[in-house]
Design an enzyme around this catalytic site. Structure first.
Site, PDB file in Angstrom:
ATOM      1  N   LYS A  45       0.843  -1.200   0.000  1.00  0.00           N
ATOM      2  CA  LYS A  45       0.000   0.000   0.000  1.00  0.00           C
ATOM      3  C   LYS A  45       0.883   1.256   0.000  1.00  0.00           C
ATOM      4  O   LYS A  45       1.879   1.319   0.730  1.00  0.00           O
ATOM      5  CB  LYS A  45      -0.892  -0.016   1.256  1.00  0.00           C
ATOM      6  N   ASN A 126       4.525   7.087  -5.763  1.00  0.00           N
ATOM      7  CA  ASN A 126       3.167   7.452  -6.195  1.00  0.00           C
ATOM      8  C   ASN A 126       3.078   8.969  -6.363  1.00  0.00           C
ATOM      9  O   ASN A 126       3.146   9.721  -5.381  1.00  0.00           O
ATOM     10  CB  ASN A 126       2.175   6.953  -5.125  1.00  0.00           C
ATOM     11  N   CYS A 129      -1.899  10.278  -6.205  1.00  0.00           N
ATOM     12  CA  CYS A 129      -3.058   9.984  -5.350  1.00  0.00           C
ATOM     13  C   CYS A 129      -4.056  11.145  -5.425  1.00  0.00           C
ATOM     14  O   CYS A 129      -3.706  12.287  -5.116  1.00  0.00           O
ATOM     15  CB  CYS A 129      -2.634   9.760  -3.904  1.00  0.00           C
TER      16      CYS A 129
HETATM   17  C1  SIN Z   1      -6.000   6.181  -1.631  1.00  0.00           C
HETATM   18  O1  SIN Z   1      -5.506   5.665  -0.625  1.00  0.00           O
HETATM   19  O2  SIN Z   1      -6.757   7.145  -1.555  1.00  0.00           O
HETATM   20  C2  SIN Z   1      -5.681   5.640  -2.989  1.00  0.00           C
HETATM   21  C3  SIN Z   1      -4.267   5.858  -3.318  1.00  0.00           C
HETATM   22  C4  SIN Z   1      -4.055   6.275  -4.717  1.00  0.00           C
HETATM   23  O3  SIN Z   1      -4.998   6.337  -5.510  1.00  0.00           O
HETATM   24  O4  SIN Z   1      -2.924   6.579  -5.066  1.00  0.00           O
END
Ligand code: SIN
Length: 310
Positions: A45, A126, A129
């Site tokens: 995650k 990432n 988000c």
């Molecule tokens: C989230 O935890 O909101 C999703 C993460 C993402 O879309 O990068």
């Protein structure tokens, strides 16, 4: 070499499938289930410096065409995933570590710790988000993306990848690719994150279906397949020295094949993994194997990027 095996960054993968970060990968129980599944690799995650509970619930909703979510990066904090990565048996399966620091400084702190740990885990940074209120998607701000990549590449000396949002215009494909190509250390691009800030409405209740951001959230599943394929192919063409990890709209082996034709080396599964659980990987592998065999392919490498135009 078997039909489905592939390689990325000098690492062999028994097959191209893995989870999309965010799905089935928040804690050890879920990660162990991915490790035990037929997926060729898996990713944690997206984590932040400190643990987060994420946005208020309900924050994920399934629809007949896919899903909408505004999870808000619920995660156990980077140290948890770093500990998991340090105990992982890499000879069994490669592991990616997804990072989504809330600032450049946060990403640098996490990168420093990962650097020191010197593990075979591969970083997926990432940049996309859509669900943290007040924090725009970095990769939609090209100056911010440049600044982030400059900072991270100064601190980190290993190759890594970036999780990209979808773009919808050739000018944006070109601009993003120009920046990404100026960082050789960015070895792969994961295309795409959810299409951000969509709105699903329930007719009967005349209401939004998720609570955060007044119902606005990222969509995945069938809604996003053509956009995902377009982004995979656009960056495959524009970034010849980088690999592409396809993500978006994979429900059957046919869509795995389509991502590979568009140029993907690995293929992530998000919404369908959420629906079906880690057993989805065995089904997808059976389906894509049958498809490749029917078409006479001897390896998925033969099909990669071989999309025809008219
Ligand atoms: C989230 O935890 O909101 C999703 C993460 C993402 O879309 O990068």
């Amino acid at each position: 070499m078997s039909l489905l095996s592939t390689s990325l960054l000098g690492t062999q993968f028994t097959n191209p499938l893995l989870n999309a970060s965010g799905v089935w990968c928040r804690d050890k129980v879920e990660l162990d289930a991915l490790n035990a599944s037929q997926a060729g690799s898996f990713v944690t995650k997206s984590c932040t410096l400190e643990p987060r509970t994420g946005n208020p619930e309900p924050r994920y909703f399934s629809t007949p065409m896919g899903s909408i979510n505004s999870m808000g990066l619920p995660n156990e904090g980077y140290q948890y995933y770093l500990d998991y990565a340090s105990q992982h048996d890499y000879s069994h399966k490669p592991l990616f570590l997804s990072l989504a620091g809330l600032s450049v400084a946060d990403n640098l702190k996490m990168i420093e710790a990962i650097s020191k740990a010197n593990l075979p885990a591969v970083v997926e940074l990432n940049l996309s988000c859509p669900n943290v209120p007040g924090k725009p998607q970095i990769a939609y701000d090209f100056d911010a993306m440049q600044t982030m990549l400059e900072a991270v590449t100064q601190q980190y000396d290993k190759p890594f990848g970036v999780k990209m949002p979808p773009y919808f215009d050739f000018a944006h494909f070109d601009a993003a690719a120009k920046i990404l190509n100026s960082f050789p250390q960015v070895a792969f691009l994961t295309c795409i994150n959810s299409i951000g800030n969509a709105l699903v409405i329930d007719t009967e209740s005349e209401s939004v279906v998720i609570k955060p951001k007044n119902g606005f959230g990222g969509i995945g599943g069938d809604y996003v397949l053509p956009t995902a394929l377009a982004n995979v192919n656009a960056f495959y063409q524009r970034c010849p020295d980088k690999r592409i990890i396809g993500c978006g709209g994979v429900k059957t082996g046919e869509q795995v094949f389509q991502h590979i034709l568009a140029g993907a080396t690995l293929v992530q599964v998000g919404t369908e993994l959420h629906e079906e659980g880690p057993g989805v990987f065995a089904r997808l592998l059976t389906e894509v194997t049958a498809l490749l065999e029917r078409k006479g392919y001897k390896s998925i490498e033969e099909a990669r990027g071989k999309l025809r135009t008219l």
